[in-house]
Structures are given as C-alpha cells and as structure tokens.
Scaffold this motif. Structure first.
Motif, PDB file in Angstrom:
ATOM      1  N   ARG A  69       0.807  -1.215   0.000  1.00  0.00           N
ATOM      2  CA  ARG A  69       0.000   0.000   0.000  1.00  0.00           C
ATOM      3  C   ARG A  69       0.842   1.267   0.000  1.00  0.00           C
ATOM      4  N   MET A  70       2.170   1.127  -0.024  1.00  0.00           N
ATOM      5  CA  MET A  70       3.032   2.303  -0.101  1.00  0.00           C
ATOM      6  C   MET A  70       4.187   1.983  -1.047  1.00  0.00           C
ATOM      7  N   LEU A  71       4.548   3.006  -1.822  1.00  0.00           N
ATOM      8  CA  LEU A  71       5.570   2.835  -2.848  1.00  0.00           C
ATOM      9  C   LEU A  71       6.492   4.040  -2.848  1.00  0.00           C
ATOM     10  N   SER A  72       7.782   3.769  -2.779  1.00  0.00           N
ATOM     11  CA  SER A  72       8.794   4.816  -2.905  1.00  0.00           C
ATOM     12  C   SER A  72       9.355   4.771  -4.322  1.00  0.00           C
ATOM     13  N   LEU A  73       9.620   5.921  -4.881  1.00  0.00           N
ATOM     14  CA  LEU A  73      10.091   6.004  -6.263  1.00  0.00           C
ATOM     15  C   LEU A  73      11.607   5.922  -6.382  1.00  0.00           C
ATOM     16  N   ALA A  74      12.305   6.342  -5.366  1.00  0.00           N
ATOM     17  CA  ALA A  74      13.765   6.305  -5.334  1.00  0.00           C
ATOM     18  C   ALA A  74      14.190   6.278  -3.883  1.00  0.00           C
ATOM     19  N   HIS A  75      15.322   5.641  -3.618  1.00  0.00           N
ATOM     20  CA  HIS A  75      15.825   5.609  -2.249  1.00  0.00           C
ATOM     21  C   HIS A  75      17.254   6.127  -2.243  1.00  0.00           C
ATOM     22  N   PHE A  76      18.244   5.260  -2.261  1.00  0.00           N
ATOM     23  CA  PHE A  76      19.636   5.707  -2.162  1.00  0.00           C
ATOM     24  C   PHE A  76      20.268   6.093  -3.492  1.00  0.00           C
ATOM     25  N   PHE A  77      19.609   5.770  -4.601  1.00  0.00           N
ATOM     26  CA  PHE A  77      20.173   6.124  -5.910  1.00  0.00           C
ATOM     27  C   PHE A  77      19.039   6.393  -6.893  1.00  0.00           C
ATOM     28  N   ASP A  78      19.368   7.072  -7.964  1.00  0.00           N
ATOM     29  CA  ASP A  78      18.403   7.366  -9.012  1.00  0.00           C
ATOM     30  C   ASP A  78      17.877   6.049  -9.594  1.00  0.00           C
ATOM     31  N   THR A  79      16.600   6.041  -9.959  1.00  0.00           N
ATOM     32  CA  THR A  79      15.992   4.846 -10.536  1.00  0.00           C
ATOM     33  C   THR A  79      15.384   5.185 -11.893  1.00  0.00           C
ATOM     34  N   ASP A  80      14.764   4.197 -12.506  1.00  0.00           N
ATOM     35  CA  ASP A  80      14.091   4.465 -13.778  1.00  0.00           C
ATOM     36  C   ASP A  80      12.756   5.165 -13.558  1.00  0.00           C
ATOM     37  N   LEU A  81      12.433   5.491 -12.294  1.00  0.00           N
ATOM     38  CA  LEU A  81      11.212   6.221 -11.959  1.00  0.00           C
ATOM     39  C   LEU A  81      11.481   7.680 -11.611  1.00  0.00           C
ATOM     40  N   ALA A  82      12.578   7.918 -10.869  1.00  0.00           N
ATOM     41  CA  ALA A  82      12.830   9.268 -10.353  1.00  0.00           C
ATOM     42  C   ALA A  82      14.259   9.406  -9.859  1.00  0.00           C
ATOM     43  N   GLY A  83      14.669  10.658  -9.727  1.00  0.00           N
ATOM     44  CA  GLY A  83      15.950  10.944  -9.111  1.00  0.00           C
ATOM     45  C   GLY A  83      15.851  10.795  -7.604  1.00  0.00           C
TER      46      GLY A  83
ATOM     47  N   LYS B 256      19.961  13.522  -9.521  1.00  0.00           N
ATOM     48  CA  LYS B 256      18.905  14.171  -8.726  1.00  0.00           C
ATOM     49  C   LYS B 256      17.802  14.742  -9.626  1.00  0.00           C
ATOM     50  N   GLY B 257      17.520  14.016 -10.718  1.00  0.00           N
ATOM     51  CA  GLY B 257      16.509  14.472 -11.660  1.00  0.00           C
ATOM     52  C   GLY B 257      15.101  14.314 -11.125  1.00  0.00           C
ATOM     53  N   GLY B 258      14.135  14.736 -11.933  1.00  0.00           N
ATOM     54  CA  GLY B 258      12.729  14.631 -11.565  1.00  0.00           C
ATOM     55  C   GLY B 258      12.155  13.272 -11.920  1.00  0.00           C
ATOM     56  N   LEU B 259      10.837  13.228 -12.014  1.00  0.00           N
ATOM     57  CA  LEU B 259      10.160  12.001 -12.416  1.00  0.00           C
ATOM     58  C   LEU B 259      10.464  11.698 -13.874  1.00  0.00           C
ATOM     59  N   THR B 260      10.622  10.451 -14.175  1.00  0.00           N
ATOM     60  CA  THR B 260      10.718  10.015 -15.560  1.00  0.00           C
ATOM     61  C   THR B 260       9.288   9.814 -16.073  1.00  0.00           C
ATOM     62  N   PRO B 261       9.104   9.640 -17.381  1.00  0.00           N
ATOM     63  CA  PRO B 261       7.754   9.324 -17.872  1.00  0.00           C
ATOM     64  C   PRO B 261       7.178   8.065 -17.201  1.00  0.00           C
ATOM     65  N   LEU B 262       8.009   7.045 -16.990  1.00  0.00           N
ATOM     66  CA  LEU B 262       7.529   5.853 -16.288  1.00  0.00           C
ATOM     67  C   LEU B 262       7.164   6.197 -14.847  1.00  0.00           C
ATOM     68  N   GLY B 263       7.974   7.023 -14.209  1.00  0.00           N
ATOM     69  CA  GLY B 263       7.673   7.427 -12.835  1.00  0.00           C
ATOM     70  C   GLY B 263       6.344   8.150 -12.724  1.00  0.00           C
ATOM     71  N   ALA B 264       6.063   9.030 -13.672  1.00  0.00           N
ATOM     72  CA  ALA B 264       4.781   9.743 -13.665  1.00  0.00           C
ATOM     73  C   ALA B 264       3.627   8.763 -13.855  1.00  0.00           C
ATOM     74  N   ALA B 265       3.797   7.793 -14.740  1.00  0.00           N
ATOM     75  CA  ALA B 265       2.747   6.788 -14.952  1.00  0.00           C
ATOM     76  C   ALA B 265       2.560   5.936 -13.694  1.00  0.00           C
ATOM     77  N   VAL B 266       3.643   5.611 -13.005  1.00  0.00           N
ATOM     78  CA  VAL B 266       3.564   4.831 -11.767  1.00  0.00           C
ATOM     79  C   VAL B 266       2.815   5.609 -10.698  1.00  0.00           C
ATOM     80  N   VAL B 267       3.111   6.900 -10.561  1.00  0.00           N
ATOM     81  CA  VAL B 267       2.400   7.723  -9.577  1.00  0.00           C
ATOM     82  C   VAL B 267       0.907   7.706  -9.864  1.00  0.00           C
ATOM     83  N   LYS B 268       0.540   7.893 -11.111  1.00  0.00           N
ATOM     84  CA  LYS B 268      -0.887   7.911 -11.478  1.00  0.00           C
ATOM     85  C   LYS B 268      -1.548   6.563 -11.216  1.00  0.00           C
TER      86      LYS B 268
END
Length: 139
Positions: A78-92, A99-111
């Motif tokens: 019931r809870m999801l983190s987009l990034a923790h100790f390093f940048d992921t394919d979802l977010a910085g 330290k980038g923003g959301l990726t397109p996949l990250g935005a889709a995951v949030v939605k």
C-alpha cells in the motif's frame, strides 16, 4: 526470487501474510483506511495488536513495468517509494548522482498507484522528483 526483485517482494508479502494468519489477531496488515481505523480503535480499547503496512523502497521491484504496480497492490502493498539511495528508472534520488525529476515511467507509476489508493512515499526522492509528484498528485 534470486534474479527478480519483484518476485522477492511478492515472496516477502506472502511471508508477512503467513505471519498475520499465525498471529491470532495480534498482527494486522493494513490495506484500507477502515483497517487502520479498526486497528487504532482496538489499540485505544487496550487490545495488544500491531499494524503492518507493506511498502517498497526505491521502486526497483517494479522492474520497469507499469503493470507490476497492480501486482504489488494485489499482494497487499500500500506504499511505494520512487527512489531511495540512488536514481531509478522512476525518479531521481536525494542521494543520487543526477537528482533528476520524475521520468515518464515514474509519472505513470504515480498515477497508477494513486488510482489504486497507494501512498507515494516521498522521503528520499530528489527535490525535483518531489515537486513533480506534487504537480500530478490529486490526493
């Protein structure tokens, strides 16, 4: 589960559900706001019960697939983190290199997570990713 972070997460969920079954009501996995309200009411009434919330840190267990958000939700997450100790394919990440923003996949995951009623954990994403989530979040 050695080669799949998703399968490892699903395995951990199964283990927690097994512990909940064997705990004779002393452990409850929280999946809904009503579950949380019942837990808090029972604790206020003096019952010794512990609540558990299945969560994932970093989003790597999605393995780059939007459909895996639903698989985790179906397993009780019931809870999801987009990034923790390093940048992921979802977010910085706040600790990441770009330290980038959301990726397109990250935005889709949030939605998708929001549609399913999941909490987006913003403890570790970069400031840019945090701001991007706030721009698209509806709750």
């Amino acid at each position: 589960t050695w080669f799949s972070l998703l399968e490892r997460s699903l395995f951990h969920a199964e283990k927690l559900h097994d512990v909940e079954r064997r705990a004779a009501g002393r452990l409850r996995i929280i999946k809904t706001p009503d579950d949380l309200a019942r837990l808090l009411a029972d604790r206020a009434a003096g019952k010794k019960v512990t609540g558990a919330l299945l969560s994932t840190e970093g989003g790597q267990n999605l393995e780059g697939q939007l459909a895996n958000v639903k698989r985790l939700h179906d397993a009780g997450f019931r809870m999801l983190s987009l990034a923790h100790f390093f940048d992921t394919d979802l977010a910085g990440s706040m600790a990441g290199e770009t330290k980038g923003g959301l990726t397109p996949l990250g935005a889709a995951v949030v939605k998708e997570a929001e549609k399913l009623g999941m909490i987006i954990d913003l403890a570790h994403p970069s400031p840019a990713a945090f701001a991007d989530v706030l721009k698209i979040a509806t709750r």
